[in-house]
Motif scaffolding. Structure first.
Motif, PDB file in Angstrom:
ATOM      1  N   ARG A   1      -6.633   4.301   4.700  1.00 44.49           N
ATOM      2  CA  ARG A   1      -6.609   4.258   3.242  1.00 44.49           C
ATOM      3  C   ARG A   1      -6.610   5.690   2.701  1.00 44.49           C
ATOM      4  O   ARG A   1      -6.889   6.639   3.430  1.00 44.49           O
ATOM      5  CB  ARG A   1      -7.835   3.515   2.710  1.00 44.49           C
ATOM      6  CG  ARG A   1      -7.972   2.072   3.193  1.00 44.49           C
ATOM      7  CD  ARG A   1      -9.133   1.388   2.468  1.00 44.49           C
ATOM      8  NE  ARG A   1     -10.357   2.173   2.537  1.00 44.49           N
ATOM      9  CZ  ARG A   1     -11.263   2.070   3.497  1.00 44.49           C
ATOM     10  NH1 ARG A   1     -11.087   1.194   4.490  1.00 44.49           N
ATOM     11  NH2 ARG A   1     -12.354   2.826   3.481  1.00 44.49           N
ATOM     12  N   GLN A   2      -6.335   5.821   1.398  1.00 43.76           N
ATOM     13  CA  GLN A   2      -6.292   7.157   0.806  1.00 43.76           C
ATOM     14  C   GLN A   2      -7.616   7.898   0.965  1.00 43.76           C
ATOM     15  O   GLN A   2      -7.637   9.093   1.266  1.00 43.76           O
ATOM     16  CB  GLN A   2      -5.936   7.050  -0.681  1.00 43.76           C
ATOM     17  CG  GLN A   2      -5.652   8.393  -1.337  1.00 43.76           C
ATOM     18  CD  GLN A   2      -4.385   9.038  -0.819  1.00 43.76           C
ATOM     19  OE1 GLN A   2      -3.295   8.542  -1.027  1.00 43.76           O
ATOM     20  NE2 GLN A   2      -4.530  10.168  -0.114  1.00 43.76           N
TER      21      GLN A   2
ATOM     22  N   ASN B   1       0.830  -1.201   0.000  1.00 44.96           N
ATOM     23  CA  ASN B   1       0.000   0.000   0.000  1.00 44.96           C
ATOM     24  C   ASN B   1       0.870   1.259   0.000  1.00 44.96           C
ATOM     25  O   ASN B   1       1.874   1.335   0.721  1.00 44.96           O
ATOM     26  CB  ASN B   1      -0.888   0.034   1.247  1.00 44.96           C
ATOM     27  CG  ASN B   1      -1.785  -1.183   1.352  1.00 44.96           C
ATOM     28  OD1 ASN B   1      -2.514  -1.501   0.412  1.00 44.96           O
ATOM     29  ND2 ASN B   1      -1.723  -1.881   2.479  1.00 44.96           N
TER      30      ASN B   1
ATOM     31  N   PRO C   1      -0.160  -2.961   8.485  1.00 41.79           N
ATOM     32  CA  PRO C   1      -0.531  -2.180   7.291  1.00 41.79           C
ATOM     33  C   PRO C   1      -0.751  -0.725   7.679  1.00 41.79           C
ATOM     34  O   PRO C   1      -0.883  -0.385   8.857  1.00 41.79           O
ATOM     35  CB  PRO C   1      -1.835  -2.834   6.835  1.00 41.79           C
ATOM     36  CG  PRO C   1      -2.420  -3.422   8.084  1.00 41.79           C
ATOM     37  CD  PRO C   1      -1.243  -3.875   8.917  1.00 41.79           C
TER      38      PRO C   1
ATOM     39  N   GLN D   1       5.941   4.221  -5.583  1.00 39.55           N
ATOM     40  CA  GLN D   1       5.697   2.854  -6.052  1.00 39.55           C
ATOM     41  C   GLN D   1       6.850   2.350  -6.927  1.00 39.55           C
ATOM     42  O   GLN D   1       7.140   1.154  -6.936  1.00 39.55           O
ATOM     43  CB  GLN D   1       4.384   2.801  -6.823  1.00 39.55           C
ATOM     44  CG  GLN D   1       3.150   2.986  -5.944  1.00 39.55           C
ATOM     45  CD  GLN D   1       1.871   3.154  -6.747  1.00 39.55           C
ATOM     46  OE1 GLN D   1       1.897   3.643  -7.887  1.00 39.55           O
ATOM     47  NE2 GLN D   1       0.743   2.765  -6.155  1.00 39.55           N
TER      48      GLN D   1
END
Length: 659
Positions: free
Chosen positions: A329-330, A220, A325, A264
């Motif tokens: 989240r975005q 992620n 994690p 990324q």
């Protein structure tokens, strides 16, 4: 979750990491050099380990000593903070090889983004726009000069392994290139052990926009929006804010998406920052914004991102390093309000921002609360997870610091005193509150940039969001020259001095006094070494001036007093200080700190003009230019290239005269 953590750093970032670790139940281990034996971060940690002499190269930069300290103290993990070994891939590998958890980017990512030339090639392949320039292996003067000529001036020379503004020079014309290249290479070699450079097109209306990214070991990657760090001095950030003023949603989405692609491309894990340069001549636009570099670590300016997102980035670092994690989240991240940060340094803006070193005898960073609560608040407050306890009075100011009254600012390390951060519902309010906070800073006897910061924050162009990275240099003396003590403060100084010297009056003491001595008439007092006539006016701490317009802060200082006004400290006394008759005007050029003379540009007997370069001194891994204080003749010259000099050593003396 990690249970025990060694912080391989010092000062405010070590204290910052300790605060979060304590809140989430992690035991902390500090490391310290000889100079930091009594430092705040050492006392705040659960355990502290001595790692060597004061110079960083013999302590904080020795990875083997830090790993050994972690093993001996039973730490499971190492957090490098920023600076020092935070972007050292070899050290990160050593930590893992020792069976410890590395709280940071992977060695692969550090290497991929650590060299600016290789990083730019990688980003271009990933579809991230990059600035036009030369990234080649041929480092000869002839090739670099030819590339700069082809790109077109102005150009920027940057150390391939650089960072923090070191090893960077702007060149305006071909005739200046060779000298600038030589200076850049010297500084790069001294700071990074690598003198290779790259050449970039210099953007004429540049804004420095960076995006906070975060990745985990589960694939992620998210962004936490952008920061604007355009207010810089010699390529070092001074004031940062989030979000960037003038950023529309479409441009934000494009730039942040490019930052995520960049992360990324190197399988990024942990906290990182993608830095962009924007040509703001037509406002912020995605097609006029280019990748500069990636910082594979936590940034100094991370608090403004924390303030607008409600996220504790250090906690995220620790959780991700422990295998968890990303906590959000975005689509769970959003911007709330506006945050601004100012870096408070022990330095003298009027003398070219030369570091001011020594003991912090008096230090108040937040006048909205008593000094003790100010320290406690700086250790606990903030909008992000883990707000201050109920008993603590609210303060609009977040203070991140690694020092306190009685601490020393050393020649061995960065002279930062604190970071001052304000979050508010809108940008104008945040700026106004931060400027007021800078006004209220009290530091003595060291000089600081507090008044400079307040003036900068109140600049109309900054308020309008129109500044570029060259704004401070363009403003010149208007921002750096200290303001004289006001007439009200001068009258108050005389009153205090009269009281402190009367037979039945009180002694002047820190942060409080009572007055019962009779008022005196006009008198000459010495303020900042210069004579000034003032009129005594009766005043008491309880009632202030008759009209209530002035509420001074002051401390006693031997046979004088120091008054603080708008961020500056001014010393007043009834008699001139030793040597004051010529101290301000005798033209003596003294070494501001221990260092090495790199070059001497004049000879004895030469005529010079105000501001002309006399010599260059290397100190604290930076080059400092010393200039003529006025037009005149070089009457004495005691400096020679290559010589080591001590603080306040006489290097030259200029006599006034016709040029």
């Amino acid at each position: 979750m990690i249970r025990s953590l060694l912080i391989a750093n010092r000062g405010e970032i070590a204290c910052r990491i300790i605060r979060t670790a304590r809140r989430i139940g992690i035991r902390t281990v500090a490391v310290y050099s000889d100079a930091d034996a009594g430092a705040l971060h050492v006392r705040q940690a659960d355990k502290a380990v001595h790692i060597g002499p004061s110079p960083a190269r013999e302590s904080y930069l020795v990875g083997d000593k830090i790993i050994a300290a972690a093993k001996a103290a039973g730490a499971e993990a190492i957090h490098p903070g920023y600076g020092f070994l935070s972007e050292n891939a070899k050290f990160a590998e050593g930590v893992a090889a020792a069976g410890l958890i590395w709280v940071g980017a992977t060695p692969h990512s550090i290497r991929a983004m650590g060299l600016k030339d290789a990083a730019k090639k990688l980003m271009a392949e990933a579809g991230v726009p990059v600035t036009p320039g030369y990234l080649g292996e041929d480092q000869s003067l002839e090739r670099l000069q030819a590339e700069a000529d082809a790109i077109g001036y102005p150009v920027l020379i940057k150390a391939v392994a650089g960072g923090g503004g070191k090893g960077m020079r702007r060149v305006e014309a071909a005739a200046d290139f060779a000298d600038a290249l030589a200076s850049c290479k010297r500084e790069a070699a001294a700071s990074f052990g690598d003198d290779r450079v790259l050449i970039e097109k210099y953007i004429l209306s540049p804004r420095h926009i960076e995006v906070q990214v975060f990745g985990d070991t589960h694939g992620n990657v998210v962004h936490l929006f952008e920061r604007d760090c355009s207010l810089q001095r010699r390529h070092q950030k001074v004031i940062e804010e989030a979000p960037a003023p003038g950023m529309d949603e479409a441009t934000r989405e494009a730039i942040c998406a490019a930052a995520v692609r960049a992360a990324q491309a190197v399988d990024y894990v942990g906290a990182g920052t993608i830095e962009f340069i924007a040509d703001a001549s037509e406002g912020l636009r995605a097609d006029r914004t280019w990748f500069m570099e990636m910082n594979t670590r936590l940034q100094v300016e991370h608090p403004v991102t924390e303030e607008i997102t409600g996220v504790d980035l250090v906690e995220w670092q620790l959780r991700v390093a422990g295998g968890e994690p990303l906590p959000k989240r975005q689509d769970e991240l959003s911007i709330e309000g506006h945050a601004v940060e100012a870096r408070l340094y022990a330095e003298d803006p009027a003398r070219g921002f030369l570091p001011s070193t020594g003991r912090l005898d008096h230090l108040v960073l937040d006048r909205s609360m008593p000094p003790l609560l100010s320290i406690l608040a700086s250790a606990e407050a903030g909008r992000f997870e883990g707000n201050a306890p109920d008993w603590m009075p609210p303060s609009p100011l977040r203070v991140e610091t690694g020092v306190e009254a009685g601490s020393s600012v050393s020649t061995f390390y960065d002279p930062m005193i604190a970071k001052l951060i304000v979050h508010a519902e809108n940008r104008d309010t945040a700026i106004e509150r931060l400027a007021a906070a800078c006004d209220g800073v009290e530091v003595w006897p060291l000089r600081t940039n507090a008044a400079f910061l307040a003036r900068l924050l109140r600049e109309t162009r900054f308020g309008d969001g129109e500044v570029t990275t060259g704004f401070i240099a363009e403003a010149g003396d208007s921002l750096t020259q200290p303001a004289a003590l006001s007439d009200d403060a001068a009258r108050h100084a005389l009153t205090l001095l009269a009281a402190s010297t009367s037979s039945d009056g009180p002694t002047v003491g820190p942060r409080g006094f009572r007055l019962n001595a009779p008022a005196r008439e006009d008198a000459v007092i010495w303020i900042d070494g210069a004579p000034r006539t003032a009129t005594c006016a009766p005043v008491s701490l309880a009632h202030g001036w008759a009209d209530g317009s002035f509420e001074p802060a002051f401390v006693g200082d031997g046979d004088g007093v120091v008054l603080f006004e708008r961020g500056d400290g001014h010393r007043a006394s009834l008699r001139p200080p030793l040597g004051a008759a010529g101290a301000a005007a005798d033209g003596a050029i003294l070494s501001p700190m221990p260092g090495r003379v790199l070059s001497v540009e004049v000879a004895a007997g030469d005529a010079v003009v105000k501001g002309q370069k006399l010599l260059t001194l290397e100190a604290m891994k930076m080059e400092h230019t010393l200039t003529a204080p006025f037009d005149g003749i070089v009457a004495e010259l005691d400096a020679r290239a290559g010589a080591q000099v001590q603080v306040e050593a006489l290097l030259a003396r200029i006599e006034r005269g016709e040029v």
